[in-house]
Design a protein around this motif. Structure first.
Motif, PDB file in Angstrom:
ATOM      1  N   VAL B  17      15.452  74.637  11.200  1.00  0.00           N
ATOM      2  CA  VAL B  17      13.964  75.006  10.702  1.00  0.00           C
ATOM      3  C   VAL B  17      13.050  74.803  12.509  1.00  0.00           C
ATOM      4  CG1 VAL B  17      12.127  74.293   9.670  1.00  0.00           C
ATOM      5  CG2 VAL B  17      13.984  74.306   9.222  1.00  0.00           C
ATOM      6  N   LEU B  18      13.503  73.881  13.168  1.00  0.00           N
ATOM      7  CA  LEU B  18      12.322  73.238  14.591  1.00  0.00           C
ATOM      8  C   LEU B  18      13.267  73.695  15.670  1.00  0.00           C
ATOM      9  CD1 LEU B  18      12.868  70.286  13.275  1.00  0.00           C
ATOM     10  CD2 LEU B  18      10.500  71.857  13.163  1.00  0.00           C
ATOM     11  N   ARG B  20      15.738  77.043  15.329  1.00  0.00           N
ATOM     12  CA  ARG B  20      16.429  78.456  15.202  1.00  0.00           C
ATOM     13  C   ARG B  20      15.498  79.100  14.630  1.00  0.00           C
ATOM     14  NH1 ARG B  20      21.569  79.811  16.712  1.00  0.00           N
ATOM     15  NH2 ARG B  20      23.333  77.404  16.431  1.00  0.00           N
ATOM     16  N   PHE B  21      14.531  78.523  14.362  1.00  0.00           N
ATOM     17  CA  PHE B  21      13.557  79.203  13.085  1.00  0.00           C
ATOM     18  C   PHE B  21      13.331  79.953  11.754  1.00  0.00           C
ATOM     19  CE2 PHE B  21      11.613  79.575  17.447  1.00  0.00           C
ATOM     20  CZ  PHE B  21      10.669  78.704  17.523  1.00  0.00           C
ATOM     21  N   LEU B  22      14.786  79.293  11.338  1.00  0.00           N
ATOM     22  CA  LEU B  22      15.245  79.610  10.519  1.00  0.00           C
ATOM     23  C   LEU B  22      14.328  79.154   8.920  1.00  0.00           C
ATOM     24  CD1 LEU B  22      18.468  80.831  11.713  1.00  0.00           C
ATOM     25  CD2 LEU B  22      17.022  82.827  11.011  1.00  0.00           C
ATOM     26  N   GLY B  23      14.874  79.179   7.936  1.00  0.00           N
ATOM     27  CA  GLY B  23      13.806  79.112   6.804  1.00  0.00           C
ATOM     28  C   GLY B  23      12.770  78.319   7.080  1.00  0.00           C
ATOM     29  N   ILE B  24      11.557  79.134   7.166  1.00  0.00           N
ATOM     30  CA  ILE B  24      10.062  78.591   7.677  1.00  0.00           C
ATOM     31  C   ILE B  24       9.282  78.925   6.973  1.00  0.00           C
ATOM     32  CG2 ILE B  24       8.256  78.962   8.989  1.00  0.00           C
ATOM     33  CD1 ILE B  24      10.804  77.580  11.092  1.00  0.00           C
ATOM     34  N   ALA B 176       4.617  70.648  12.866  1.00  0.00           N
ATOM     35  CA  ALA B 176       5.685  70.895  13.056  1.00  0.00           C
ATOM     36  C   ALA B 176       5.706  71.722  14.563  1.00  0.00           C
ATOM     37  CB  ALA B 176       5.336  72.115  11.889  1.00  0.00           C
ATOM     38  N   GLY B 177       5.388  72.352  15.253  1.00  0.00           N
ATOM     39  CA  GLY B 177       5.205  72.073  16.341  1.00  0.00           C
ATOM     40  C   GLY B 177       5.816  70.988  17.529  1.00  0.00           C
ATOM     41  N   SER B 180       9.269  69.338  15.996  1.00  0.00           N
ATOM     42  CA  SER B 180      10.001  70.906  17.300  1.00  0.00           C
ATOM     43  C   SER B 180      10.246  69.927  18.926  1.00  0.00           C
ATOM     44  CB  SER B 180       9.906  71.842  17.585  1.00  0.00           C
ATOM     45  OG  SER B 180      10.167  72.669  17.795  1.00  0.00           O
ATOM     46  N   LEU B 181       8.750  69.659  19.128  1.00  0.00           N
ATOM     47  CA  LEU B 181       8.868  69.005  20.900  1.00  0.00           C
ATOM     48  C   LEU B 181      10.076  67.548  20.843  1.00  0.00           C
ATOM     49  CD1 LEU B 181       7.531  69.427  22.903  1.00  0.00           C
ATOM     50  CD2 LEU B 181       5.585  68.104  22.841  1.00  0.00           C
TER      51      LEU B 181
END
Lengths: 201, 190
Positions: B17-18, B20-24, B176-177, B180-181
């Protein structure tokens, strides 16, 4: 004619898939590190969206109610395979950058959403304009996000360098965290503009 | 050891999610309560592991030998859709409690791009059968962790004073950003 234009404009602003409906967000975050990638992904999705809307609208009286979802998925999967193969042959560089997000157009909720909510109920011409409007709405949103991230993260726009090479840029905006933060702030901005517009009118 | 690295890589370094951005979509939609987040995560993990086995067999024993790799996308999505349907029927019969708890989220797993995305990545990486299973398990657990973290923070957020235009999805994206950081700190671990 008026209704056609209204359908077309609907996707561009009022029901913009990215900023308003907030669906189909994976590619929005994943491929917008530059403005050009945003345009490429947007146009690929627009093609699949318009073609599948047209085909589903043509077949709307043939597809049995109970198995409609698998039917839609097959139609959408066919067109995204077409885009995947064509881009692989014609635009190998862009294809490499967008990577698995081209086949993943299949599971983009925008396509399923439009097929279910619109194309399966309306005549072909309306479905086509709706698909085109939604696609353009998606494309401009991706391009805007890509432009902001590219300018902040790399100091360039559409590959043209805007600041000197040695200038310090916010590298984080080219990386995954920057994608989330940019989209969050743009959604807030869009909400502000809409509130202003509603007050003014 | 290699299997362990694949697992850690899928859970933390390349969190689905965080990073690869899959399943947002489910990440934003189902992350309002920790309980539903856990249920969604568990169901997705299960579907991912089963899909990993099925898509691996299909890719290397059907599509490749018959020269049909261009049918990959439609075939995989159909496998996933029928798999989800099967899981739904199975849960309905064997444990109605869990079935009710998951509710609408169960059929929605079909359109979770993390599942299809992970099958495509596993094929691209030419993983072996066992590696695919471990990769699927790691991807599912990584998805669950991200979902749980987000849900925990959003539960607290109800008591916070968020500026009006940011309220709702806007602030969720910024959180989320930041998550992700934090996860980018795992880069280079594997």
């Amino acid at each position: 004619m008026g209704a056609l234009i209204k359908d077309f404009l609907n996707g561009i602003w009022n029901d913009n898939p990215t900023f308003r409906l907030q669906i189909g967000l994976c590619p929005v975050l994943a491929v917008t590190s530059t403005a050009l990638n945003g345009v490429g992904m947007g146009l690929a999705t627009t093609f699949v969206l318009m073609c599948s809307s047209i085909l589903i609208s043509i077949l709307r009286n043939v597809i049995p109610e109970k198995v409609r979802i698998p039917c839609y998925i097959i139609v959408i999967a066919t067109f995204s395979t077409v885009v995947d193969l064509v881009m692989h042959a014609m635009l190998p560089d862009l294809h490499r950058v967008l990577g698995i997000f081209i086949p993943l157009i299949v599971v983009n909720c925008i396509l399923m959403g439009r097929a279910e909510a619109y194309a399966s109920k309306k005549p072909v011409i309306y479905a086509a304009f709706d698909g085109l409007g939604m696609g353009i709405g998606f494309t401009w949103a991706l391009t805007l996000i890509g432009a902001v991230r590219e300018m902040l993260g790399a100091g360039s726009l559409f590959g043209v360098q805007l600041v000197s090479d040695t200038a310090a840029t916010f590298g984080v905006f080219s990386l995954p965290p920057g994608a989330f933060i940019t989209v969050g702030l743009l959604i807030a901005g869009m909400n502000m503009i809409s509130t202003r517009l509603r007050k003014a009118s | 050891m290699e299997l362990f690295l694949i697992f850690i890589g899928a859970v933390f370094v390349n969190n689905f999610v965080l990073v690869r951005f899959l399943g947002i979509c489910p990440f934003m939609g189902v992350s309002k309560q920790t309980e539903t987040a856990l249920g969604m995560g568990a169901a997705t993990t299960f579907v991912m592991v089963v899909t990993a086995a099925l898509t691996w067999l299909l890719q290397w024993y059907v599509l490749e030998p018959f020269g049909l790799p261009f049918l990959q996308t439609p075939v995989f999505i159909l496998v996933i859709a029928s798999m989800v349907q099967l899981v739904e029927m199975f849960l309905h019969k064997t444990s109605p409690g869990l079935y009710r708890a998951l509710g609408i989220y169960l059929p929605l797993i079909t359109t979770n791009c993390a599942v299809l995305g992970f099958s495509l990545i596993a094929v691209q990486g030419a993983y072996s059968f066992i590696q695919s299973l471990i990769f699927g398990l790691g991807a599912g657990i990584g998805f669950t962790i991200a979902l749980m973290l987000m849900a925990g923070i959003r539960e607290e957020l109800r008591f916070a004073d968020v500026p009006k235009p940011l309220a709702g999805t806007g602030i969720a994206f910024i959180i989320a950003g930041l998550l992700s950081l934090a996860f980018s700190g795992f880069a280079g671990l594997v």
